[in-house]
Enzyme design. Sequence first.
Site, short mmCIF file in Angstrom:
data_model
loop_
_atom_site.label_atom_id
_atom_site.label_comp_id
_atom_site.label_asym_id
_atom_site.label_seq_id
_atom_site.Cartn_x
_atom_site.Cartn_y
_atom_site.Cartn_z
N TYR B 288 45.60 38.15 45.15
CA TYR B 288 44.59 38.26 43.79
C TYR B 288 44.96 37.20 42.79
CZ TYR B 288 41.09 41.04 41.04
OH TYR B 288 40.32 41.15 40.41
N TYR B 338 34.65 35.09 41.65
CA TYR B 338 35.30 36.12 41.10
C TYR B 338 34.59 37.32 41.25
CZ TYR B 338 38.53 39.34 38.47
OH TYR B 338 39.30 40.46 38.36
#
Lengths: 157, 383
Positions: B288, B338
Site C-alpha cells: 500500500y 488510487y
Amino acid sequence: MTTQTTTTTTSADELLLPVPDEDGAPFWEYAAQGELRIQACAAPDCGKLRFPPRPCCPHCRSFDSEWRRMSGRGRIWSYVRPHPPLLPAYAAQAPYNVILVELADAPQIRLVGNLVTSADAPLDSMDPARLRIGARVQVVFTETGGIAVPRWVLEKS
Amino acid sequence: MAATLKDATAIVGIGQTAFAKQLPQSEKELACRAILAALDDAGIDPSEVDAFSSYTMEETDEVEVAKGIGAGDVTFFSKIGYGGGGSCATVGHLAAAVATGQASVGVAWRSRKRGSGPRPWKNTAVQLPTPGQWTRPFGLLRPADEIGMLARRYMHEYGATRDHLFNVAMACRNRANENPAAMMYERPLTREMYMTARMISDPLCLFDNCLETDGALACVIVSAERARDCRQKPVYVHSVAQGLPSQHHGMVNYWNDDPLSGPAWTAARHLWKQADFGPQDVDVAQIYDAFTPLIPLSLEGYGFCGRGEGAAFTEGGALEMGGRLPINTGGGGLSEAYVHGFNLINEGVKQLRGISTAQVPDAATCLVTAGEGVPTSAILLRA
Ligand SMILES: [Zn+2]
C-alpha cells in the site's frame, strides 16, 4: 466573516479552533489559565500520564484521573512544513511549520503544535532554518476566538 | 467446516473500470460495472452472489449494489473501517464467510471518485479515530501532513533520504509506464523531476503522494472446490490478517511508545504464523503506497528487512523488475490509480495468473497489504 457551524469553529483569522470533547475539555480549561496540564491516572499505585485524554487508564484500568501540571518545556520530535493545497486560512500562511513536541517531563507525551517567534506571531513567523529535531522549546499560549491555544517558542539558553 | 482459512478459498474473478482524473459515471454505476466485469471474468452469474464486503468509506452500499447487479438472496455482508486499511480485509472477511459456509459467492469492491470529488481532509469535523482537537487547529490537516511527520522522524533516526523515497516513486512509475490502464502510462518520471517537484508537506513532495483517481474495482471469492470449475486459474487466499496494535492511534500515531512501529507489524505476525512460507519466499509484493514512506515502513513491518533497514532495502533496484522484491507491478497507488488500494489486490491476482503487464516470471506467491499507519489488513495469495 467568522462563520460558525455546529461541527467546526474558526477563529477571527479563520484558523480552525479546537472542538473539545468531554475527555479533552479540562486541557483547554487549564490552557485558558496559562497552564499546560496532562491527564494522569489517579489510582494510588499507578499515576501514569496518558494522552490523548480518555476515560480509563490503560495500565490499571482505573477510571479515576487528575490533571498534572507540566513544566511546559519540551523538545522537537519531528516537524513538517505544509504547502498548499490547504484550507484558505492556512494556505495564506503557508509554508508554515507544524511541530511535534515531546514533553521534558514525560517524553512519551507528544503534542502537535507550531513553533513561532512569540505567542501571538503568525504560524509562519519562525525562520525554517531554525527547525531542528531535538531543539528545546517552551510552551506559550495565544488567545484566538476566545480559546487559549498552546504554541511553542525556542527555549532561551 | 474449515479449521483454517489456508487455501480454503480463491479469487476467481477480477474486474475494473477505467481509471481517470474524472469519469462521467456515478460511483454507483462504476461499482456495478466493476463487479459485473469481475463476475464475467469468473464465469459466475450475478444471481449467484450471496456475500458482499467493502470499506466503511464506500458510499455505494450493498443494498444498492445487490439490486443493481441482480444478486440473489444475500446472507453475508460486511464493511471494514479505516479507509485504505480495509482493502485486504474485504477479501479476508469473504474468505472467512465462504470457508465457514455463511455464503458461497462473495464480491469485494471499491468505487471511488477521489479525482473529481471532495478531499476528505476538507471535512474538518472528522473526529475519528483521534479527535481533531489535538491536530487540526495547528494546521496538521491532511494525511500527507500526518505521515510527513512520521517520515521526517524516520529519516532522522535511520538516515533515510529523499533518494530512498524517490526509489519507491520510481519503481511504481516504471511499472505504470508498462501498464496501459495506469493513469501514468507513458508518463516517465526522472530524478530531476522528483527532486525539483513542489512540496506538499515537506519532507514529502508531489511525487511522494498517491494519485487522485476516479474508478472502481472488484473481485470474486469462492471456495477452493468451486474455484476448480471456474473460467480462470484460481488464486488461493493463503493467509489473511488484520492489524490494530496496542496503543494505536490511527494516522497520527504519535502517542504510541513507538510511533514508527505501525499496524503492519501486528498484521504481519499473524499473517506469517498462518502461512506455509515466509517473507523470503514472496515472489512479488503489492504494498500500500498512499505515500512513499509507507513502503520502507511496510518492508520492515512485514519482515523483508530489519527495523530501520527499509530505506536501504530500496537501493540497487531492489523494488524493480528482477530486483529482490518487485513491488506494485501495476504502478500502485502512486502511479496506476488510487482506489484505496483495491488495485493492489487485483494486480496480485494478475501476477499469479501470469498476465500482469510487468510479469514476474513464474510468480507463485504474492503479498498484498492495506494502508499502513491506520488499522490495517493484509493477504497472502498463492497460485
Ligand atoms: Zn492507572
